[in-house]
Design an enzyme around this catalytic site. Structure first.
Site, PDB file in Angstrom:
ATOM      1  N   LYS A  82       0.823  -1.233   0.000  1.00 60.11           N
ATOM      2  CA  LYS A  82       0.000   0.000   0.000  1.00 60.11           C
ATOM      3  C   LYS A  82       0.842   1.263   0.000  1.00 60.11           C
ATOM      4  CE  LYS A  82       0.414  -1.805   4.167  1.00 60.11           C
ATOM      5  NZ  LYS A  82       0.278  -3.204   4.510  1.00 60.11           N
ATOM      6  N   GLU A  96      -5.530  -6.501  -3.894  1.00 62.46           N
ATOM      7  CA  GLU A  96      -6.538  -6.751  -2.855  1.00 62.46           C
ATOM      8  C   GLU A  96      -5.932  -6.730  -1.451  1.00 62.46           C
ATOM      9  OE1 GLU A  96     -10.166  -7.501  -3.326  1.00 62.46           O
ATOM     10  OE2 GLU A  96      -9.699  -6.694  -1.364  1.00 62.46           O
ATOM     11  N   VAL A 144      -5.174  -3.305   1.193  1.00 64.72           N
ATOM     12  CA  VAL A 144      -6.085  -2.609   2.123  1.00 64.72           C
ATOM     13  C   VAL A 144      -6.878  -3.636   2.914  1.00 64.72           C
ATOM     14  CG1 VAL A 144      -7.977  -0.949   2.331  1.00 64.72           C
ATOM     15  CG2 VAL A 144      -6.335  -0.703   0.460  1.00 64.72           C
ATOM     16  N   GLY A 172      -6.197  -6.313   4.654  1.00 62.02           N
ATOM     17  CA  GLY A 172      -5.832  -7.746   4.669  1.00 62.02           C
ATOM     18  C   GLY A 172      -6.876  -8.666   4.071  1.00 62.02           C
ATOM     19  N   ILE A 192     -10.078  -8.770   4.243  1.00 59.79           N
ATOM     20  CA  ILE A 192     -11.397  -8.255   3.819  1.00 59.79           C
ATOM     21  C   ILE A 192     -11.336  -7.924   2.326  1.00 59.79           C
ATOM     22  CG2 ILE A 192     -13.165  -6.489   4.198  1.00 59.79           C
ATOM     23  CD1 ILE A 192     -11.905  -5.940   6.946  1.00 59.79           C
ATOM     24  N   LYS A 246      -3.850   3.462   2.933  1.00 55.37           N
ATOM     25  CA  LYS A 246      -5.005   2.624   2.549  1.00 55.37           C
ATOM     26  C   LYS A 246      -6.194   3.478   2.123  1.00 55.37           C
ATOM     27  CE  LYS A 246      -3.410  -1.058   5.630  1.00 55.37           C
ATOM     28  NZ  LYS A 246      -3.420  -1.518   7.017  1.00 55.37           N
TER      29      LYS A 246
HETATM   30  N1  HSE Z   1       0.355  -2.919  10.014  1.00 52.04           N
HETATM   31  C1  HSE Z   1      -0.986  -3.043   9.531  1.00 52.04           C
HETATM   32  C2  HSE Z   1      -1.956  -3.051  10.676  1.00 52.04           C
HETATM   33  C3  HSE Z   1      -1.225  -4.301   8.750  1.00 52.04           C
HETATM   34  O1  HSE Z   1      -1.576  -2.943  11.842  1.00 52.04           O
HETATM   35  O2  HSE Z   1      -3.146  -3.141  10.393  1.00 52.04           O
HETATM   36  C4  HSE Z   1      -0.682  -4.254   7.379  1.00 52.04           C
HETATM   37  O3  HSE Z   1      -1.324  -3.297   6.627  1.00 52.04           O
END
Ligand code: HSE
Length: 436
Positions: A107, A131, A134, A136, A138, A207
């Site tokens: 991202k 995908e 953003v 993970g 979902i 994101k």
């Molecule tokens: N470091 C991110 C989080 C996860 O804590 O959600 C990867 O995008």
């Protein structure tokens, strides 16, 4: 002609790389049954190919030379999972130049330099799947590109950083201070040794930049995102918020107001009974308001090896299906970008606000403060003063009706100069309907 298998090369055998390999290998049969052909993990390139990642990789797949992926004419899809800007961008561009499709979870790279990548992909007639970039596991990118394609997007509110959400959850339920909650998040592996991107809102901003482009067809506008992290939130503010009926969340917001796009990340007070306010721990959720659908919400794990690997493999599967049907670009990588992004200046947004003044407990102090708020057209909805310590500092909490950000900043600047105000005023934006 339809192939019996589509070959995949992964660059980066870290947390997400190993999760992707696990999903590809462990669910090989179910993928084959669903797709009607095999997704074959042909190569994984990493500088370290000896550390045990908890998965048995077939003989000959691991390599320390990334060129074994670029130069293999049988590899159709290159998966970039090393993160960061360089050399990730060079690897992606090299793969695209060689007319290989790319899947990435990166991202930071897409939000800041994605335009080059998407333009090169268009030019070469290949796809870029993102995908996993953003939220993970979902499938929010697919939702925005396909499920909600018929909607004008009115607003998106996202909890899209699991680390910050975990920390705020600990602070909320266990009355922890920020630094202790961060230490615990690091111990459990939610936060990195250098947690800056997560706790300063930068990861969240990357994101929401991507989601805003998908929603509004604006150029990727990371540099225009207003970003505030969670490092200044105290247990005391969380407890006041609780008393007032709110939870504090690090929220990413993009919405269209007056023909402009709001793009901001900041701690936000949300009414406790809102569904999104109930999203706790390391979980993510994205609320999307479409003009046709009305409210929709998507919930799940925003990080983690195998959950993120699932998102990567879904892109691989989509691209492989398109390869087999000779239908590359059937769903465009991103919407057609038109013109400049008209991002609303933060000064011009309007919101309700929470203020915590540190003021001396003396007659007339509240009237001085409320006088200045009134001068800037800021109307008070409620006030709480905690404790009675004559002549000493007490927290004075004020909730406002809707006000303009610029007025709020100017008013606070003036208030903080009062000699009865002993510390810089803390403020947070508040979401939810105004009581009438
Ligand atoms: N470091 C991110 C989080 C996860 O804590 O959600 C990867 O995008």
């Amino acid at each position: 002609m339809k192939k019996d298998k589509v070959n995949v090369g992964i660059i980066g055998f870290g947390v997400v790389g190993s999760g992707t390999a696990k999903v590809l290998l462990n669910n090989k049969n179910i993928l084959k049954q669903r797709l009607g052909f095999e997704l074959n993990l042909k190569k994984i390139a990493d500088l370290d190919i000896t550390t045990d990642r908890g998965i048995k990789i077939p003989e000959g797949v691991l390599t320390t030379d990334v060129n074994n992926i670029f130069n293999d004419p049988e590899i159709d899809i290159v998966v970039e999972l090393i993160g960061g800007i360089r050399p990730a961008k060079d690897f992606i561009l090299k793969a695209l130049e060689k007319k290989k499709h790319v899947v990435t979870a990166n991202k930071a790279l897409l939000a800041t330099e994605g335009t080059d990548i998407f333009n090169t992909a268009f030019e070469k007639g290949v796809e870029v799947g993102f995908e996993a970039s953003v939220a993970g596991a979902i499938p929010i990118i697919k939702v925005m590109k396909e499920g909600l394609v018929a909607n004008r997007i009115k607003a998106i509110y996202g909890i899209i950083n699991g680390t910050s959400n975990y920390i705020l959850t600990k602070m909320t339920y266990e009355n922890m201070e920020f630094s202790d909650a961060l230490k615990e998040a690091q111990k459990l592996g939610y936060a990195e040794a250098d947690p800056t991107f997560d706790i300063e809102g930068i990861d969240t901003a990357h994101k929401i930049t991507i989601l805003a482009t998908l929603s509004y067809g604006i150029p990727l506008s990371y540099n225009s995102v207003h970003i505030e992290g969670i490092t200044k939130i105290t247990a005391q503010d969380i407890s006041f918020a609780d008393e007032l009926g709110y939870k504090v969340k690090l929220l990413a917001i993009t919405k269209e107001t007056d023909g402009e796009i709001e793009l901001r990340v900041h701690p936000t007070m949300l009414p406790k009974d809102y569904l999104i306010a109930k999203v706790d721990g390391p979980f993510n959720a994205i609320y999307v308001d479409g003009d046709a659908t009305g409210s929709t919400m998507y919930y799940g794990r925003g990080a983690g090896s195998v959950p993120t690997g699932s998102a990567v493999v879904s892109d691989i599967a989509d691209i492989a299906r398109n390869i087999q049907k000779d239908a590359i670009g059937r769903v465009p990588i991103i919407p057609r970008i038109s013109g400049e992004a008209k991002i609303k200046k933060m000064d011009n947004i309007s919101s309700r606000y929470y203020f915590r003044f540190s003021a001396l407990d003396r007659p007339g102090v509240l009237s001085k403060i409320s006088g200045i708020l009134g001068n800037f057209d800021i109307s008070i909805a409620s006030v709480i003063q905690k404790g009675r310590r004559i002549g000493e500092e007490v927290p004075l909490v004020v909730l406002t009706h809707k006000a303009r950000e610029k007025d709020v900043r100017q008013a606070l600047e003036e208030i903080d100069k009062l000699h009865v105000v002993t510390n810089k005023t803390i403020y947070m934006r508040v979401e939810g309907e105004e009581e009438t």
